[in-house]
Motif scaffolding. Structure first.
Motif, PDB file in Angstrom:
ATOM      1  N   ASP A 136       0.873  -1.184   0.041  1.00  0.00           N
ATOM      2  CA  ASP A 136      -0.090   0.211   0.012  1.00  0.00           C
ATOM      3  C   ASP A 136       0.850   1.260   0.027  1.00  0.00           C
ATOM      4  OD1 ASP A 136      -1.446   2.039   0.632  1.00  0.00           O
ATOM      5  OD2 ASP A 136      -2.921   0.943   1.917  1.00  0.00           O
ATOM      6  N   ALA A 137       0.574   2.094  -1.109  1.00  0.00           N
ATOM      7  CA  ALA A 137       1.696   3.183  -1.203  1.00  0.00           C
ATOM      8  C   ALA A 137       1.552   4.156  -0.056  1.00  0.00           C
ATOM      9  CB  ALA A 137       1.388   3.782  -2.560  1.00  0.00           C
ATOM     10  N   THR A 138       0.364   4.117   0.553  1.00  0.00           N
ATOM     11  CA  THR A 138      -0.051   5.206   1.711  1.00  0.00           C
ATOM     12  C   THR A 138       0.875   4.695   3.017  1.00  0.00           C
ATOM     13  OG1 THR A 138      -1.860   4.111   2.554  1.00  0.00           O
ATOM     14  CG2 THR A 138      -1.936   5.782   0.659  1.00  0.00           C
ATOM     15  N   GLU A 139       1.331   3.488   3.113  1.00  0.00           N
ATOM     16  CA  GLU A 139       1.998   2.965   4.310  1.00  0.00           C
ATOM     17  C   GLU A 139       3.332   3.400   4.726  1.00  0.00           C
ATOM     18  OE1 GLU A 139       0.278  -0.679   5.366  1.00  0.00           O
ATOM     19  OE2 GLU A 139      -1.387   0.388   5.794  1.00  0.00           O
ATOM     20  N   LEU A 140       3.915   3.718   3.387  1.00  0.00           N
ATOM     21  CA  LEU A 140       5.392   4.360   3.465  1.00  0.00           C
ATOM     22  C   LEU A 140       6.264   3.591   3.566  1.00  0.00           C
ATOM     23  CD1 LEU A 140       4.525   7.845   5.204  1.00  0.00           C
ATOM     24  CD2 LEU A 140       4.941   7.477   2.862  1.00  0.00           C
ATOM     25  N   GLY A 141       6.340   1.973   3.944  1.00  0.00           N
ATOM     26  CA  GLY A 141       7.199   1.167   3.979  1.00  0.00           C
ATOM     27  C   GLY A 141       8.248   1.156   2.782  1.00  0.00           C
ATOM     28  N   TRP A 142       7.400   1.398   1.513  1.00  0.00           N
ATOM     29  CA  TRP A 142       8.349   1.405   0.440  1.00  0.00           C
ATOM     30  C   TRP A 142       9.488   2.253   0.412  1.00  0.00           C
ATOM     31  CZ3 TRP A 142       8.578   6.121  -2.139  1.00  0.00           C
ATOM     32  CH2 TRP A 142       7.345   6.816  -1.840  1.00  0.00           C
ATOM     33  N   THR A 143       9.308   3.141   1.138  1.00  0.00           N
ATOM     34  CA  THR A 143      10.436   4.516   1.063  1.00  0.00           C
ATOM     35  C   THR A 143      11.762   3.842   1.646  1.00  0.00           C
ATOM     36  OG1 THR A 143       9.928   5.421   3.379  1.00  0.00           O
ATOM     37  CG2 THR A 143       8.805   6.180   1.312  1.00  0.00           C
ATOM     38  N   GLU A 144      11.840   2.828   2.319  1.00  0.00           N
ATOM     39  CA  GLU A 144      12.971   2.123   2.930  1.00  0.00           C
ATOM     40  C   GLU A 144      13.583   1.388   1.827  1.00  0.00           C
ATOM     41  OE1 GLU A 144      14.095   2.636   5.822  1.00  0.00           O
ATOM     42  OE2 GLU A 144      12.071   4.130   6.216  1.00  0.00           O
ATOM     43  N   GLU A 145      12.826   1.007   0.657  1.00  0.00           N
ATOM     44  CA  GLU A 145      13.503   0.337  -0.316  1.00  0.00           C
ATOM     45  C   GLU A 145      14.223   1.157  -1.374  1.00  0.00           C
ATOM     46  OE1 GLU A 145      13.062  -3.050  -0.297  1.00  0.00           O
ATOM     47  OE2 GLU A 145      11.721  -2.832   1.466  1.00  0.00           O
ATOM     48  N   VAL A 146      14.113   2.428  -1.314  1.00  0.00           N
ATOM     49  CA  VAL A 146      14.784   3.420  -2.181  1.00  0.00           C
ATOM     50  C   VAL A 146      16.219   3.913  -2.039  1.00  0.00           C
ATOM     51  CG1 VAL A 146      14.314   5.805  -3.456  1.00  0.00           C
ATOM     52  CG2 VAL A 146      12.366   4.280  -2.723  1.00  0.00           C
ATOM     53  N   ASP A 147      17.021   3.733  -2.968  1.00  0.00           N
ATOM     54  CA  ASP A 147      18.460   4.155  -2.714  1.00  0.00           C
ATOM     55  C   ASP A 147      18.492   5.458  -2.716  1.00  0.00           C
ATOM     56  OD1 ASP A 147      21.051   4.569  -2.668  1.00  0.00           O
ATOM     57  OD2 ASP A 147      21.520   3.735  -4.781  1.00  0.00           O
ATOM     58  N   ARG A 148      18.813   6.089  -1.233  1.00  0.00           N
ATOM     59  CA  ARG A 148      18.859   7.519  -0.925  1.00  0.00           C
ATOM     60  C   ARG A 148      20.220   8.289  -1.572  1.00  0.00           C
ATOM     61  NH1 ARG A 148      15.087   7.978   3.132  1.00  0.00           N
ATOM     62  NH2 ARG A 148      13.873   6.156   2.993  1.00  0.00           N
ATOM     63  N   ASP A 149      21.100   7.442  -2.163  1.00  0.00           N
ATOM     64  CA  ASP A 149      22.413   7.954  -2.658  1.00  0.00           C
ATOM     65  C   ASP A 149      22.167   8.628  -4.150  1.00  0.00           C
ATOM     66  OD1 ASP A 149      23.652   7.397  -0.566  1.00  0.00           O
ATOM     67  OD2 ASP A 149      24.309   5.422  -1.299  1.00  0.00           O
ATOM     68  N   GLN A 150      20.852   8.208  -4.614  1.00  0.00           N
ATOM     69  CA  GLN A 150      20.609   8.737  -6.255  1.00  0.00           C
ATOM     70  C   GLN A 150      19.397   9.499  -5.940  1.00  0.00           C
ATOM     71  OE1 GLN A 150      22.310   8.092  -8.634  1.00  0.00           O
ATOM     72  NE2 GLN A 150      23.762   6.507  -7.780  1.00  0.00           N
ATOM     73  N   ALA A 151      19.072  10.496  -6.927  1.00  0.00           N
ATOM     74  CA  ALA A 151      18.217  11.374  -7.201  1.00  0.00           C
ATOM     75  C   ALA A 151      16.871  10.728  -7.419  1.00  0.00           C
ATOM     76  CB  ALA A 151      18.319  12.333  -8.054  1.00  0.00           C
ATOM     77  N   VAL A 152      15.670  11.110  -6.691  1.00  0.00           N
ATOM     78  CA  VAL A 152      14.347  10.409  -6.638  1.00  0.00           C
ATOM     79  C   VAL A 152      13.250  11.229  -7.203  1.00  0.00           C
ATOM     80  CG1 VAL A 152      12.585   9.175  -5.137  1.00  0.00           C
ATOM     81  CG2 VAL A 152      15.292   9.068  -4.628  1.00  0.00           C
ATOM     82  N   LEU A 153      12.429  10.640  -8.406  1.00  0.00           N
ATOM     83  CA  LEU A 153      11.388  11.236  -8.632  1.00  0.00           C
ATOM     84  C   LEU A 153      10.136  10.347  -8.410  1.00  0.00           C
ATOM     85  CD1 LEU A 153      10.199  13.506 -10.189  1.00  0.00           C
ATOM     86  CD2 LEU A 153      10.272  12.006 -12.238  1.00  0.00           C
ATOM     87  N   ILE A 154       9.074  10.997  -7.765  1.00  0.00           N
ATOM     88  CA  ILE A 154       8.031   9.942  -7.582  1.00  0.00           C
ATOM     89  C   ILE A 154       6.876  10.472  -8.470  1.00  0.00           C
ATOM     90  CG2 ILE A 154       6.568   9.306  -5.557  1.00  0.00           C
ATOM     91  CD1 ILE A 154       8.627  10.346  -3.542  1.00  0.00           C
ATOM     92  N   THR A 155       5.977   9.458  -8.905  1.00  0.00           N
ATOM     93  CA  THR A 155       4.970   9.576  -9.539  1.00  0.00           C
ATOM     94  C   THR A 155       3.896   8.878  -9.134  1.00  0.00           C
ATOM     95  OG1 THR A 155       5.114   7.813 -11.326  1.00  0.00           O
ATOM     96  CG2 THR A 155       6.467   9.937 -11.860  1.00  0.00           C
ATOM     97  N   THR A 156       2.631   9.476  -9.124  1.00  0.00           N
ATOM     98  CA  THR A 156       1.439   9.015  -8.669  1.00  0.00           C
ATOM     99  C   THR A 156       0.439   9.043  -9.618  1.00  0.00           C
ATOM    100  OG1 THR A 156       0.698  11.106  -7.559  1.00  0.00           O
ATOM    101  CG2 THR A 156       2.204   9.623  -6.221  1.00  0.00           C
ATOM    102  N   GLN A 157       0.696   8.911 -10.885  1.00  0.00           N
ATOM    103  CA  GLN A 157      -0.258   8.987 -12.029  1.00  0.00           C
ATOM    104  C   GLN A 157      -1.561   8.225 -11.640  1.00  0.00           C
ATOM    105  OE1 GLN A 157      -0.793   8.751 -16.943  1.00  0.00           O
ATOM    106  NE2 GLN A 157       1.193   7.633 -15.917  1.00  0.00           N
ATOM    107  N   GLY A 158      -2.585   8.836 -11.494  1.00  0.00           N
ATOM    108  CA  GLY A 158      -3.985   8.242 -11.597  1.00  0.00           C
ATOM    109  C   GLY A 158      -4.258   7.359 -10.107  1.00  0.00           C
ATOM    110  N   LEU A 159      -3.567   7.938  -9.165  1.00  0.00           N
ATOM    111  CA  LEU A 159      -3.747   7.176  -7.726  1.00  0.00           C
ATOM    112  C   LEU A 159      -4.379   7.945  -6.671  1.00  0.00           C
ATOM    113  CD1 LEU A 159      -2.843   4.954  -5.792  1.00  0.00           C
ATOM    114  CD2 LEU A 159      -0.904   6.162  -5.268  1.00  0.00           C
ATOM    115  N   LEU A 160      -3.969   9.274  -6.639  1.00  0.00           N
ATOM    116  CA  LEU A 160      -4.495   9.874  -5.279  1.00  0.00           C
ATOM    117  C   LEU A 160      -6.034  10.156  -5.371  1.00  0.00           C
ATOM    118  CD1 LEU A 160      -1.723  12.577  -5.026  1.00  0.00           C
ATOM    119  CD2 LEU A 160      -1.706  10.368  -4.236  1.00  0.00           C
ATOM    120  N   MET A 161      -6.669  10.282  -6.291  1.00  0.00           N
ATOM    121  CA  MET A 161      -8.306  10.572  -6.402  1.00  0.00           C
ATOM    122  C   MET A 161      -8.804   9.422  -5.474  1.00  0.00           C
ATOM    123  SD  MET A 161      -6.572   9.692  -9.399  1.00  0.00           S
ATOM    124  CE  MET A 161      -6.627  11.096 -10.574  1.00  0.00           C
TER     125      MET A 161
END
Ligand SMILES: C[S@@+](CC[C@H](N)C(=O)[O-])C[C@H]1O[C@@H](n2cnc3c(N)ncnc32)[C@H](O)[C@@H]1O
Length: 275
Positions: A136-161
């Motif tokens: 579940d994207a809203t639970e933020l556990g996924w943020t731990e899986e992202v390499d912080r040494d590289q720049a990050v762009l997050i997209t949420t196309q068609g999700l937030l609504m």
């Protein structure tokens, strides 16, 4: 997916078939606004009554493709600046953006609900730089899986609504606070459209889209800063290159009220860097 196998999806994951179908309808045209052969290939492989269920409105298809093109532009600009960056696609469904804009070096993380990820894995095997995460994207556990040494762009196309408004705010704040210097690209339906979905008055062919409780009129986008002090800048992304009558009407709709203020919108949030 073997022929004859039909995806059984809940109502929100099914929306990924809706957007896929419309991109494919548009991509089949010789004068398409979005080159997306992978979407065309997918709808040919999936045993699903797309046309009966969703219709085949050329207008919806073009609008859908123009929205995807806004996201593509932002991702392509990011990859031009940060060729080894990470693109995190929340609620990616069966989006085929990787096949449209990948640069051969970036990393891609898809985060979606388990049934949507299972379908994506079946249909779109991930390459060595792609990873699919069922969460579940809203639970933020996924943020731990992202390499912080590289720049990050997050997209949420068609999700937030599809999310409850407090969850949208918490998701934006969580991303802004965890990814200093990063950006998030989102799209929003206007409030009048959300009301139609909440009262069951939004129907096309056999299909009634699920309720869309989160909405934002285009003129309200500055308010997204209130999600977190770490949201440093808010920018509108406008569709370009529309075809036919839409090509004439869209520039007006983007600038002349009341449509300009009550239209669907794509917005980029830039996050403050490390203090
Ligand atoms: C309209 S589809 C959009 C798919 C794709 N981004 C596109 O534009 O074609 C919505 C997607 O959001 C996913 N989704 C809905 N709620 C979610 C959540 N809480 N966490 C992660 N994904 C979610 C659904 O499974 C679905 O794949």
């Amino acid at each position: 997916m073997s022929s004859g196998e039909r995806p059984e999806l809940g109502e929100v994951p099914e929306t990924a078939l809706w957007t896929l179908w419309h991109r494919a309808v548009e991509a089949r045209r010789p004068d398409t606004v979005l080159d997306d052969p992978k979407a065309v290939e997918l709808v040919e492989r999936i045993d699903f009554p797309f046309a009966e269920r969703f219709g085949a409105s050329a207008l919806s298809a073009q609008l859908q493709a123009l929205r995807a093109a806004c996201f593509d532009r932002e991702v392509a600009d990011f990859l031009a600046r940060e060729p080894r960056g990470t693109v995190v696609c929340l609620g990616e469904g069966l989006e085929t953006q990787y096949w449209r804009v990948d640069n051969g070096r970036a990393r891609w993380l898809t985060v979606d609900l388990p049934e949507s990820v299972a379908l994506r894995e079946q249909l779109l095997s991930p390459g060595p730089r792609q990873r699919y995460l069922a969460a579940d994207a809203t639970e933020l556990g996924w943020t731990e899986e992202v390499d912080r040494d590289q720049a990050v762009l997050i997209t949420t196309q068609g999700l937030l609504m599809y999310l409850p408004p407090p969850r949208v705010k918490a998701l934006i704040a969580g991303c802004a606070e965890r990814f200093p210097g990063g950006s998030l690209v989102l799209d929003a339906v206007p409030r009048w459209f959300s009301r139609l979905t909440l009262t069951g008055r939004m129907r096309s062919h056999d299909y009634e889209p699920p309720p869309m409780p989160w909405a934002m009129d285009a003129r309200e986008r500055g308010g997204l800063r209130t999600a977190s002090p770490a949201v440093a800048a808010v920018r509108d992304v406008r569709p370009v290159g529309a075809r036919g009558l839409l090509g004439v009407l869209l520039p007006l709709a983007l600038t002349v009220p009341p449509l300009a203020t009550h239209r669907p919108s794509v917005t980029v949030l830039d996050f403050a860097g490390q203090p």
